[in-house]
Design an enzyme around this catalytic site. Structure first.
Site, PDB file in Angstrom:
ATOM      1  CG  HIS D  73       4.506   5.959  -4.257  1.00  0.00           C
ATOM      2  ND1 HIS D  73       3.156   5.700  -4.353  1.00  0.00           N
ATOM      3  CD2 HIS D  73       4.620   7.169  -3.667  1.00  0.00           C
ATOM      4  CE1 HIS D  73       2.485   6.713  -3.821  1.00  0.00           C
ATOM      5  NE2 HIS D  73       3.340   7.614  -3.398  1.00  0.00           N
ATOM      6  CD  GLN D  92      13.142   9.135  -3.790  1.00  0.00           C
ATOM      7  OE1 GLN D  92      14.178   8.595  -4.141  1.00  0.00           O
ATOM      8  NE2 GLN D  92      11.957   8.543  -3.879  1.00  0.00           N
ATOM      9  CB  ILE D 124       6.168   3.931   0.009  1.00  0.00           C
ATOM     10  CG1 ILE D 124       5.941   3.295  -1.363  1.00  0.00           C
ATOM     11  CG2 ILE D 124       5.738   5.398   0.016  1.00  0.00           C
ATOM     12  CD1 ILE D 124       4.487   3.280  -1.783  1.00  0.00           C
ATOM     13  CB  VAL D 127      12.388  11.072   1.273  1.00  0.00           C
ATOM     14  CG1 VAL D 127      13.817  11.596   1.326  1.00  0.00           C
ATOM     15  CG2 VAL D 127      12.350   9.678   0.683  1.00  0.00           C
TER      16      VAL D 127
END
Lengths: 296, 296, 296, 296
Positions: D73, D92, D124, D127
């Site tokens: 990630h 994101q 991580i 989002v």
């Protein structure tokens, strides 16, 4: 020295021991020895100190004296028999105990017999803190207590009765925390102002659902009532209804609503659990909505 | 062709004129001529067009025919005498007119006599839109009308009765605007969630203050009731009480409150003026406050 | 005779005419003739009679005298130039007119020039009744008035200024109706009690959306603030925000809510239109709900 | 087989193993082995079973494989460097991470370095469930965790990311519980009806108090908005403001109020803690009062 308008703490402090006991001998039911026991502790700066001294005198007495004090209280259901002190008579009449139906009377008799059989003493309760319904519930709950706990419970009620009697007859700069009050306030959220001229009633429910009107009044220009709905006394533990004539109020102000209006007579049902506090029950209202809450 | 579950508009469009009139002859009380007058206008695309055509047929009839149509309606108080059509019987039973007390019966008789004397016709009202109390108020109000206005008022009621009968027996893709509904929703502002498991009742008041329970139910996980409180019919004009068992709800959830709880059984009284609309009456509640409003 | 703590109406009644005029000569801007005109009417039983007499003296003066009285008032934007009386200086500073930005100053200059060109007199407004935003709105509205209406409007503002000045410096048993107040009350509907220890701020918005904090405080055990949020003066016409730190309040009381809490900082925005009245803005709150209304 | 409009579960069940992995290889970041591990378990009756199977495959993998999955990630702050998968890039960007200020970017860099130093892996977070402010708070909180707890936390976030990606690209008869919604409803308690035509905005606050408008709309005839304010996705954890133009609404309806009106622009600030649930935020309003609550 005791008059209809009471005696001052100052006068009690200055009185002879004999007059002091004469004035306060009835504060504890048929037990002037309690007043006598504290006469020598005068002067009392505050009514609270006098009350505390009398409580301490009872607590310091022998178990036999305390038992005797309890025994000197009349049974609740003695009302019809007629051997009450003036104090007990007026107190018990307030809860409607002088107007019991035959079936209620029989219910009280059964509770009295069961209570005396279990505890060997009369059931004592500070009647001015109760409605008929809450007396019956207390009676039934306390029948489940242990003998020791119930002895303490009886004394606690006696202290409440005595504090109210002291508060009634002695004027002082301080007040005993024995009274509560019930008030309302109506705000018209349609016009953003106090609701003036709103008719309202306060009723008390008995345990069989019947209601007894306590007061019928109307709000003033502040949206409040000129006098407290209940004040200067404990608010009897029980179930109540405030009812506001919202339909009349908006009709008189020519506010267009539905026919018949969505809200006409608006009831608010609530219960009182703490007789010595302030219950403020406001109504915020429009022709189409209302809300209420326990305020302050 | 008419069955317990009704007939479809499609079937009516395809039927012979004879069958069409047989199916809809009772929509206007004992007056199959109204159905016969519109049979030739088929097919009807919507139920609303069929209804409008029948209304137009009545309006296009001669004054004598319209007067006869009015005369064929039973008196409200005829219920005890027994010569009602099946439709009238079921409709009038709904408002409790088949269970009048002697005094109410006498009051209806007096109104009937006064009405007939003034207007020379029976008093017609669409009973399914009313409670007993609102029928009496209508009766008294309409007694003040002029003869012309009252003739029109009687026809307007007949059109309402007919639209409800059509709506009952004909299935179509559209619906006539003859039904309303009554719903509630309980939000628990103490926990910020719908109030699940809140017992509630809906009662209808009659004009003498007596209440008749309409439904007793409990809220589901959304704080709503599984079924509408009243639905699929007009909401009878009248005065109602929704009552919520807030005390039980919070006790079961172990929320600490007073003893007895400040709020136990919470009533909301309101009136319905427009039977064909949606009355949504929510309750926002905590152990110490509640509010309500006409929602949507 | 005038001191920091003012003069009593009694003293004014007993004073020589010379001292009376010395004490009240500044009530009307640079115009002691108004005080002189009423000195002979003494004694005044109430402050309201003294105020009314001075108003009547102005109304009875010749148009030229009234025009001269108006002309003696400083322009609002004169602040930077410095020729203000002490009274005007303190009054105009309150609305922030002593700290104008360059662009605001230029805007005021433009309005002043347009106003003087149309009406031939300075723009007069009772600054203590306004915020900067409402002064600008008034300025622009009054620029649309007729010459006659604006002459009356200027006098009305002068009477307001004079009544406030009288109220500031003369003690009497009555009070002129020149002050308002702003208060709040926070009720916790989660626990059915006043919300004690709720932090709150009152801010005033200027017309460009910026806010200026007026007061930062915390509720006491009654859910109120120890002092009025605004009191003893007119509430400036304008737009305000009350902001309550509900998240902090419930966190400190260990009430379990969401993370982050649904309600944290709760703003209530409202406008004041009547500076001489009482604005009571309560907050009824739980962790999941709140309501407010114009109370009393 | 994957198109802009997604693939059906049916198609996935019928596809070759190769095509199946091609379609779902990106559900777990750069780790097609997860899809490959479950291809043999087909057919899946529901999307939930497919999702559960993929979660189980990750859990059944060796610690090294899981560690490698985590390592694949991207860092949050990698955005400026440009080596993101298409999925990560779009996710994101939604939280505004592609438009960080220099100081925010530096803050993220510091957190990233501290996190990697302590845990030896990238931070991580799913989002789409967050606003910038809540990401920063999470970052700082999780920096306090133990290494074991944080390893589990990272996997939990990966499962959330994967479920959202599955939900985006696979059509099935069931839905994964990965979306929430935000709605409002405005009731006019002045007229007892839904408030139609009330302008409103929804804004999101960032941690520095700045607001970003999410949507600007107006209520329809039901007092609701035509579309959900937020729907079909998780509601980002964060702090929001709903703002209603009550002043405009009543002015347009010619309701007489004060000048300026007591209520003009009415803000309601609230926070979202559970992105996958329904937040219903109603407004009950008159020109002089309003209330709100977390509804349903």
């Amino acid at each position: 020295m005791i008059t209809a308008t009471g005696v001052s703490l100052e006068q009690l402090n200055a009185a002879s021991a004999h007059d002091f006991v004469a004035a306060l001998g009835g504060v504890y039911e048929r037990s002037p020895w309690v007043a006598a026991a504290v006469a020598g502790q005068r002067p009392f700066a505050m009514l609270a100190s006098l009350n505390a001294a009398m409580v301490a005198a009872v607590r310091a007495a022998s178990p036999e004296q305390r038992r005797a004090l309890i025994e000197l209280h009349p049974d609740l259901a003695a009302l019809r028999i007629g051997n009450l002190t003036a104090e007990s008579k007026s107190e018990q009449g307030g809860a409607g105990l002088d107007a019991l139906s035959e079936s209620d009377y029989a219910r009280f008799q059964r509770l009295r017999d069961a209570y005396r059989q279990k505890f060997g003493m009369p059931f004592i309760i500070c009647v001015r803190r109760h409605t008929r319904g809450s007396i019956l519930r207390q009676y039934e709950q306390r029948l489940q207590s242990s003998v020791e706990a119930e002895f303490d419970a009886a004394l606690a009620e006696i202290f409440r009765i005595a504090a109210l009697r002291l508060s009634d007859r002695v004027k002082a700069t301080d007040e005993l925390p024995v009274t509560g009050c019930l008030s309302t306030h109506v705000l018209d959220n349609y016009d953003g102002c106090p609701a003036r001229g709103m008719p309202l009633t306060l009723s008390e429910f008995s345990d069989d659902g019947a209601r007894r009107m306590v007061i019928e009044t109307v709000t003033n220009h502040e949206g409040r009532t000129d006098a407290l709905l209940i004040g200067g006394r404990p608010i009897p533990i029980g179930h109540y209804e405030l009812r506001f004539d919202v339909g009349y109020y908006y009709a008189r102000r020519k506010i267009p609503t539905a026919d018949p209006p969505f809200l006409q007579s608006v009831p608010i049902e609530f219960s009182v659990a703490e007789p010595e506090t302030h219950y403020h029950i406001p109504l915020l209202v429009t022709p189409w909505s209302f809300s209420t809450y326990r305020g302050s």
